[in-house]
Motif scaffolding. Structure first.
Motif, PDB file in Angstrom:
ATOM      1  N   UNK A  57     -12.493 -15.009  30.973  1.00 30.73           N
ATOM      2  CA  UNK A  57     -13.722 -15.768  30.711  1.00 30.73           C
ATOM      3  C   UNK A  57     -14.977 -15.141  31.314  1.00 30.73           C
ATOM      4  N   UNK A  58     -15.366 -13.989  30.793  1.00 27.43           N
ATOM      5  CA  UNK A  58     -16.586 -13.349  31.260  1.00 27.43           C
ATOM      6  C   UNK A  58     -16.435 -12.515  32.510  1.00 27.43           C
ATOM      7  N   UNK A  59     -15.226 -12.322  32.980  1.00 28.41           N
ATOM      8  CA  UNK A  59     -14.987 -11.506  34.167  1.00 28.41           C
ATOM      9  C   UNK A  59     -13.676 -10.732  33.999  1.00 28.41           C
ATOM     10  N   UNK A  60     -13.422  -9.844  34.929  1.00 35.18           N
ATOM     11  CA  UNK A  60     -12.150  -9.120  34.965  1.00 35.18           C
ATOM     12  C   UNK A  60     -11.568  -9.270  36.360  1.00 35.18           C
ATOM     13  N   UNK A  61     -10.325  -9.710  36.414  1.00 39.69           N
ATOM     14  CA  UNK A  61      -9.630  -9.821  37.698  1.00 39.69           C
ATOM     15  C   UNK A  61      -8.751  -8.590  37.883  1.00 39.69           C
ATOM     16  N   UNK A  62      -8.767  -8.060  39.090  1.00 33.61           N
ATOM     17  CA  UNK A  62      -7.921  -6.934  39.472  1.00 33.61           C
ATOM     18  C   UNK A  62      -6.916  -7.461  40.492  1.00 33.61           C
ATOM     19  N   UNK A  63      -5.649  -7.572  40.101  1.00 34.30           N
ATOM     20  CA  UNK A  63      -4.575  -8.003  40.996  1.00 34.30           C
ATOM     21  C   UNK A  63      -3.927  -6.738  41.544  1.00 34.30           C
ATOM     22  N   UNK A  64      -3.899  -6.586  42.850  1.00 35.25           N
ATOM     23  CA  UNK A  64      -3.407  -5.367  43.481  1.00 35.25           C
ATOM     24  C   UNK A  64      -2.143  -5.680  44.277  1.00 35.25           C
ATOM     25  N   UNK A  65      -1.057  -4.949  43.980  1.00 36.74           N
ATOM     26  CA  UNK A  65       0.233  -5.136  44.648  1.00 36.74           C
ATOM     27  C   UNK A  65       0.620  -3.846  45.366  1.00 36.74           C
ATOM     28  N   UNK A  66       1.212  -3.963  46.534  1.00 36.74           N
ATOM     29  CA  UNK A  66       1.795  -2.804  47.191  1.00 36.74           C
ATOM     30  C   UNK A  66       3.051  -2.383  46.452  1.00 36.74           C
ATOM     31  N   UNK A  67       3.335  -1.090  46.427  1.00 39.97           N
ATOM     32  CA  UNK A  67       4.544  -0.591  45.771  1.00 39.97           C
ATOM     33  C   UNK A  67       5.550  -0.119  46.811  1.00 39.97           C
ATOM     34  N   UNK A  68       6.763   0.082  46.385  1.00 42.57           N
ATOM     35  CA  UNK A  68       7.817   0.569  47.265  1.00 42.57           C
ATOM     36  C   UNK A  68       9.026  -0.332  47.228  1.00 42.57           C
ATOM     37  N   UNK A  69       9.950  -0.050  48.112  1.00 40.72           N
ATOM     38  CA  UNK A  69      11.195  -0.815  48.196  1.00 40.72           C
ATOM     39  C   UNK A  69      11.206  -1.567  49.526  1.00 40.72           C
ATOM     40  N   UNK A  76       2.881  -1.621  52.298  1.00 39.58           N
ATOM     41  CA  UNK A  76       1.841  -1.278  51.331  1.00 39.58           C
ATOM     42  C   UNK A  76       1.045  -2.493  50.872  1.00 39.58           C
ATOM     43  N   UNK A  77       1.664  -3.655  50.868  1.00 40.78           N
ATOM     44  CA  UNK A  77       0.957  -4.881  50.491  1.00 40.78           C
ATOM     45  C   UNK A  77      -0.170  -5.163  51.490  1.00 40.78           C
ATOM     46  N   UNK A  78       0.110  -4.924  52.773  1.00 38.88           N
ATOM     47  CA  UNK A  78      -0.898  -5.181  53.803  1.00 38.88           C
ATOM     48  C   UNK A  78      -1.821  -3.987  54.039  1.00 38.88           C
ATOM     49  N   UNK A  79      -1.382  -2.789  53.690  1.00 38.80           N
ATOM     50  CA  UNK A  79      -2.206  -1.592  53.921  1.00 38.80           C
ATOM     51  C   UNK A  79      -2.883  -1.087  52.668  1.00 38.80           C
ATOM     52  N   UNK A  80      -2.128  -0.428  51.806  1.00 40.51           N
ATOM     53  CA  UNK A  80      -2.694   0.200  50.610  1.00 40.51           C
ATOM     54  C   UNK A  80      -3.329  -0.806  49.663  1.00 40.51           C
ATOM     55  N   UNK A  81      -2.672  -1.906  49.408  1.00 43.13           N
ATOM     56  CA  UNK A  81      -3.211  -2.882  48.452  1.00 43.13           C
ATOM     57  C   UNK A  81      -4.569  -3.398  48.921  1.00 43.13           C
ATOM     58  N   UNK A  82      -4.698  -3.645  50.198  1.00 45.61           N
ATOM     59  CA  UNK A  82      -5.988  -4.121  50.727  1.00 45.61           C
ATOM     60  C   UNK A  82      -7.060  -3.043  50.657  1.00 45.61           C
ATOM     61  N   UNK A  83      -6.688  -1.781  50.936  1.00 46.62           N
ATOM     62  CA  UNK A  83      -7.650  -0.676  50.834  1.00 46.62           C
ATOM     63  C   UNK A  83      -8.143  -0.525  49.401  1.00 46.62           C
TER      64      UNK A  83
END
Length: 101
Positions: A57-69, A76-83
């Motif tokens: 609705x007039x915007x774009x959401x970027x959902x960012x997830x950390x990757x790995x096992x 990565x969820x707390x480090x890379x995804x936040x960066x």
């Protein structure tokens, strides 16, 4: 999972990748995913994030997830995804909208 909302609905994946490439420091690799609304950001073998773009609705959401096992994904969820989410919020995509207001 960090989420960044940019108040613009017509952002293409390529445009987002280009803007993020300019914002992130050297050493980060951005690769398009198989889906046109997905891309990954990596910094080394074990450090990565996956970005899902969702028009809304007039915007774009970027959902960012950390990757790995297991443990790597949590780190990565707390480090890379936040960066990556922070970098998205500082891109020219976000700045151009702030200047329009």
């Amino acid at each position: 999972m960090p989420t960044v909302t940019i108040p613009r609905a017509d952002i293409s994946r390529d445009e987002a990748i280009q803007a993020l490439t300019q914002e992130l420091p050297a050493g980060f690799k951005i690769k398009p995913g198989h889906n046109p609304d997905v891309f990954t950001v990596e910094r080394g073998t074990l450090s990565g994030a996956k970005v899902h773009m969702k028009p809304n609705a007039g915007s774009t959401q970027f959902h960012v997830h950390g990757t790995g096992i297991i443990i790597g994904r949590i780190v990565n969820e707390f480090g890379m995804a936040r960066k990556v989410a922070s970098a998205i919020s500082k891109t020219s995509l976000a700045q151009s909208q702030a200047a329009d207001r």
